[in-house]
Motif scaffolding. Structure first.
Motif, PDB file in Angstrom:
ATOM      1  N   ARG A  79       0.837  -1.184   0.000  1.00  0.00           N
ATOM      2  CA  ARG A  79       0.000   0.000   0.000  1.00  0.00           C
ATOM      3  C   ARG A  79       0.885   1.250   0.000  1.00  0.00           C
ATOM      4  O   ARG A  79       2.040   1.203   0.463  1.00  0.00           O
ATOM      5  N   PRO A  80       0.356   2.387  -0.464  1.00  0.00           N
ATOM      6  CA  PRO A  80       1.165   3.617  -0.481  1.00  0.00           C
ATOM      7  C   PRO A  80       1.801   3.923   0.869  1.00  0.00           C
ATOM      8  O   PRO A  80       2.968   4.333   0.924  1.00  0.00           O
ATOM      9  N   GLU A  81       1.085   3.709   1.950  1.00  0.00           N
ATOM     10  CA  GLU A  81       1.674   4.052   3.253  1.00  0.00           C
ATOM     11  C   GLU A  81       2.803   3.076   3.596  1.00  0.00           C
ATOM     12  O   GLU A  81       3.808   3.473   4.185  1.00  0.00           O
ATOM     13  N   GLU A  82       2.653   1.829   3.213  1.00  0.00           N
ATOM     14  CA  GLU A  82       3.752   0.884   3.456  1.00  0.00           C
ATOM     15  C   GLU A  82       4.997   1.304   2.681  1.00  0.00           C
ATOM     16  O   GLU A  82       6.123   1.221   3.183  1.00  0.00           O
ATOM     17  N   LEU A  83       4.773   1.743   1.465  1.00  0.00           N
ATOM     18  CA  LEU A  83       5.905   2.213   0.656  1.00  0.00           C
ATOM     19  C   LEU A  83       6.561   3.434   1.297  1.00  0.00           C
ATOM     20  O   LEU A  83       7.786   3.545   1.335  1.00  0.00           O
ATOM     21  N   SER A  84       5.743   4.315   1.831  1.00  0.00           N
ATOM     22  CA  SER A  84       6.294   5.522   2.463  1.00  0.00           C
ATOM     23  C   SER A  84       7.126   5.165   3.686  1.00  0.00           C
ATOM     24  O   SER A  84       8.176   5.762   3.934  1.00  0.00           O
ATOM     25  N   TRP A  85       6.651   4.196   4.459  1.00  0.00           N
ATOM     26  CA  TRP A  85       7.430   3.799   5.629  1.00  0.00           C
ATOM     27  C   TRP A  85       8.794   3.257   5.198  1.00  0.00           C
ATOM     28  O   TRP A  85       9.829   3.587   5.770  1.00  0.00           O
ATOM     29  N   LEU A  86       8.749   2.395   4.178  1.00  0.00           N
ATOM     30  CA  LEU A  86      10.017   1.835   3.690  1.00  0.00           C
ATOM     31  C   LEU A  86      10.912   2.940   3.121  1.00  0.00           C
ATOM     32  O   LEU A  86      12.122   2.972   3.372  1.00  0.00           O
ATOM     33  N   GLY A  87      10.283   3.835   2.372  1.00  0.00           N
ATOM     34  CA  GLY A  87      11.046   4.932   1.782  1.00  0.00           C
ATOM     35  C   GLY A  87      11.703   5.809   2.835  1.00  0.00           C
ATOM     36  O   GLY A  87      12.843   6.277   2.660  1.00  0.00           O
ATOM     37  N   ALA A  88      10.990   5.993   3.947  1.00  0.00           N
ATOM     38  CA  ALA A  88      11.553   6.840   5.011  1.00  0.00           C
ATOM     39  C   ALA A  88      12.774   6.163   5.639  1.00  0.00           C
ATOM     40  O   ALA A  88      13.769   6.826   5.964  1.00  0.00           O
ATOM     41  N   ILE A  89      12.693   4.860   5.805  1.00  0.00           N
ATOM     42  CA  ILE A  89      13.873   4.145   6.334  1.00  0.00           C
ATOM     43  C   ILE A  89      15.049   4.314   5.370  1.00  0.00           C
ATOM     44  O   ILE A  89      16.176   4.607   5.777  1.00  0.00           O
ATOM     45  N   CYS A  90      14.791   4.111   4.101  1.00  0.00           N
ATOM     46  CA  CYS A  90      15.866   4.216   3.101  1.00  0.00           C
ATOM     47  C   CYS A  90      16.496   5.612   3.152  1.00  0.00           C
ATOM     48  O   CYS A  90      17.727   5.751   3.132  1.00  0.00           O
ATOM     49  N   GLN A  91      15.651   6.605   3.193  1.00  0.00           N
ATOM     50  CA  GLN A  91      16.119   7.988   3.263  1.00  0.00           C
ATOM     51  C   GLN A  91      17.012   8.190   4.488  1.00  0.00           C
ATOM     52  O   GLN A  91      18.127   8.714   4.410  1.00  0.00           O
ATOM     53  N   ARG A  92      16.520   7.728   5.619  1.00  0.00           N
ATOM     54  CA  ARG A  92      17.237   7.935   6.886  1.00  0.00           C
ATOM     55  C   ARG A  92      18.559   7.184   6.907  1.00  0.00           C
ATOM     56  O   ARG A  92      19.562   7.653   7.454  1.00  0.00           O
TER      57      ARG A  92
END
Lengths: 338, 338, 338, 338
Positions: free
Chosen positions: C149-162
């Motif tokens: 889901r979009p929110e799951e992707l955002s969570w993963l994306g935030a980890i990658c960013q961090r």
């Protein structure tokens, strides 16, 4: 009481003296020297077979050169999940093989049984869509300090023979295994079907000396090129050969390993209630729980966690030059623990 | 009279003694030791800038690790046709860069001029259809024993800066260059735009010790991973650091190189009629023709042909520990030749 | 009733016609053509952002080129144990990254949760002794046909960013995910922090057409060189671009995927008792046990086992061109089963 | 009048029709289809020997897969300085061989003579210090549009046989060579000792279709794994096989190449005063000087410089679908030139 690793040790005086003695004027470079020749003879004597011998400076180099020679880029190397080549070599096997894959198996004592290898083969042969098993790699001693018996090696060797796999042994602590098993070296290697042994000396008294032994010399030319190409052909090789000759001559290697093993057995006896593995070399794995681990450290013992800290498991390594008092003291701590 | 190579030499007693002294009980592995720290300080002092320092055991390792860190797989490394990385490292640069290409240029004295590098750039930028220049590699001393002057280095460094190339110096004989030029080390390296210097010690008195110096530490983490991954992180690194510390302290390196250079100058004077290059280090290239070469050998001089035998060219290398009598004798032969 | 794979399908007539229409006389090679430009515009429209677009012929090429560009050789790529890049690409990621390692995690529905990724990061950062996490790769749809889901992707994306990881999406069945989620494409990709999407078309109606989309064009030059170097720069690229343009224009891709998804839902409803995963795309995973599997096959259904046969699990894939009668017939079989 | 390259051409209608006809419902993926089988039979018929056949989408892929299979990482590939694998594949051979080196030779007409190859062998065998010759690669047509005669191929093949080299032929324009030589295909390939032919079709009428032919099937398994691993195993391979079948059936390939060759001959006749090479295929190399080049362009001819512009040399390529009027017009220009 530092039981962190055998790699914090210095060098044995006999080995250091041999390096000094090797400094006797000009000598042929790149292995064309008297000591390199002597090393090959000595290995032939000890192992009952002439092998192609490649001295190098590190264990990672030895393992990776051997695996790179024995495994195509599209191959899989079967090994234990805790294998040093998987966990502690920063992808060196992948680098030297140009991208082969390590396929991981489990098994008690960080050993792979013949049954487990058969199962790994069954699961990992799926045509061109995945890398295909081309090598088996084990550690002798295993990463949990346990020894493969000659018959276990023969079973594994028979599978390799039948299935067209190369058989590689990471022998960073081969001396400790040999001292423990008291078996002849042939039955631990080529007679059991081993193609390449990486014989370690650094952890057991050398400055920086390991050797790849190829028992089948068909691949020797390839390994020679790969060694040079990887920057692991030492120019003044006599200084590495000198270490290995001193190590093997007069069985220094077995004496040093035997001593460390014996001290580890004493620790194992004192920690009998906590042992997570049999003690078959110079490493003792204990699982006294997080509090036990903390208590030992609070009383001055230095060692690594094994696995995540919450597991409460630790690894105690006895160095070749470990003072006996360290062991006395540690045993007292262990006996009084929890 | 063996003038074959500086790699047949033994080790200098001071360096050997330093290795023995380093054997003073347990010490942190993988560079976490006192001598490795001392080495970094010493290099900072000598070069006037703190560099990331990576001791390794061979020159091929040093060069390849540096080039692998500085060049992408789809890059071209510009170098001289006679460069050691092209002719004598069995494709190690290709291995460590995962397949970058060495693009070869010509120039007298085995040196690349700024003009030549500009021309190589023009010819070798053709979009994605071919690898694209990403690094310049020179040898200091060059493969013909000649030294790049500080201003030549600056010109090359300026091109690299302007064109986005990394600048690598193979310093297998950097000591001989430094002793010849008498310039400060900064002007020979980072002040001229050099990104990585591979500082050799093995040819000039060490057992097996080289170091990669990265003057810009942005790439230091990458090189650290690459070194481990290539099997070039030495477990008991103190024994390598000890050699380099002894080498640099008290300017032993410059004394040894200076002595060899001076002896080579004497040979160069005696061979003035045959010189194919100026003598600016410890190597003398002579071209007395095939008969001259044969005559020298018939009278006991050992050395390598340079190029095909029909060229009648030979390379005479003076080792740090070359007996003066060898040089006396060779000079007499040369003066009487032809 | 062949539900073996979407790769046994032919091509959609509209796509085939587009290829024929592209054959309109001479055109610039290697992407310098009208259709390649049109493709970039179309992707910018659909994704709300201009991306660097690299058409290639296979999904393995797309994934590997992206991963090779985003991950250094000494990096680890975090992915699910069942990921296509791990199980079905014959080590292509290792080849294109020059030997990076895939580090495997578990999770239901073949998806990696943010928590699992955090845990994988904790376990796999151990300094230079092991490869270090540099990329996260997920499949959208996952290998078990489920959608992030979009929110799951955002969570993963935030980890990658961090954490400084690149974020890669294997979109071999991205059309099915997009058709299921009905979310805007930006929120499924760059807005969620995705660096590279490998957009598949072959499984969903093309002859052979995939595209790597790089949302950050800093790496575009590198990928362009790597693509040529890997033999994946198609000379007459217009014929690949034509397929992708036809695929994306008029939302053909979503129509075809939506149809297959709807048919799969019908199968999922009929197999509700046996489902091992939710049906969120064109794949249905059932676990009716070995006898159930055998019964379905005996009655004419063709499909693959998923996992070892003893698991009794099978995968049913609905092709874009699957006849409805196949589905009717299969549903009847499933309803009557066991 | 566009004579820039044969890669700007479209596809031949017969080949395009074959692709459409191949779209006849589900078919086995990854080569398990009727057309892939037909292709193997057709090649066996035409070449008089059953070969292992690997269809791929680009010539760079074909060459690199073949060279990667035939050459170890520590090997040298002998080729002409102007070889496409050296100048136009962005290091693909280095990538696929994991870092082998291309060793360059010279020779008129961009061909390597047997004498030159012998000389290259002599110069490039220096033990482990440098990569060692393991393969010979030639282009048929050469990069200057010239054809190796059957006896020249036999001489080269005999050297390869004697010296343990693999023999690779880059046949991007093999059709033009075959049409020019009118020799049987066996004498141009396996009977002359060729191990691998990369048979091009893209430049001569296909959309994107090349094939590696391995005449010795010992290496076929390896190439199959390498192809998948490189992302070059096309999922719906029938669409590539269809192109190659249409290309070879009814000798379409020879007709198209023959036509282009004949037109090139006409241009060659008109440019006889300026020819830098004999015209033996569909390429014409002229050296009318910088002003001549400029004059031709001013009058509407499009083509590439060959070498640096100051050389005043150009390459004129006739496409399979080149309008005759283009050729008429160009011939008039050439006749009136200078």
């Amino acid at each position: 009481m530092n039981f962190a690793s055998d790699n914090i040790a210095g060098a044995h005086p006999v080995i250091l003296a041999a390096v000094s003695e090797a400094n006797d004027g000009p000598a042929g470079a790149y292995g064309a020297d008297r000591l390199s020749a002597r090393l090959e003879d000595l290995i032939a004597e000890r192992f009952g077979k002439r092998a192609a011998v490649f001295p190098v400076a590190t264990g990672t180099a030895a393992n990776s050169l051997a695996l790179g020679t024995l495994t195509p880029p599209w191959g899989a190397i079967l090994c234990h999940r805790e294998a040093h080549i998987e966990t502690d070599e920063c992808g060196a096997p992948e680098f030297f093989t140009s991208g082969a894959k390590l396929v991981l198996g489990d098994g008690p004592n960080a050993k792979l049984s013949a049954d487990r290898v058969e199962e790994m083969l069954t699961r990992n042969r799926r045509g061109v869509h995945s890398v295909t098993p081309k090598a088996l790699s084990i550690s002798q001693l295993s990463e949990r300090g346990c020894a493969y018996r000659p018959e276990e090696l023969s079973w594994l060797g028979a599978i390799c023979q039948r299935e067209g796999l190369a058989f590689h042994v990471d022998g960073a602590r081969f001396a400790n295994a040999a001292a423990f098993l008291k078996a002849d070296l042939a039955s631990l290697t080529w007679k059991a079907g081993v193609d390449a042994l990486c014989l370690g000396a650094t952890k057991n008294g050398a400055l920086a000396a390991e050797a790849v032994l190829l028992f089948d010399d068909q691949k020797a030319e390839e390994l020679a090129f790969r060694r040079k190409r990887a920057g692991h052909l030492i120019c003044k090789q006599r200084f590495v050969a000198a270490q290995l000759v001193a190590y093997l001559e007069s069985d220094l290697w077995l004496k040093l390993a035997g001593r460390a093993n014996a001290l580890a057995q004493r620790i194992g006896d004192a920690a009998a209630r906590f042992l997570s593995n049999p003690v078959e070399g110079n490493q003792v794995f204990i699982r006294p729980g997080p509090e036990g681990i903390a208590a030992l450290r609070a009383q001055g013992a230095t060692f690594y966690d094994w696995g995540p800290p919450s597991d409460g498991e630790g690894r105690l390594v006895v160095r070749f030059d470990q003072p006996e008092e360290d062991v006395d003291q540690l045993c007292r701590l262990l006996e009084r623990l929890g």
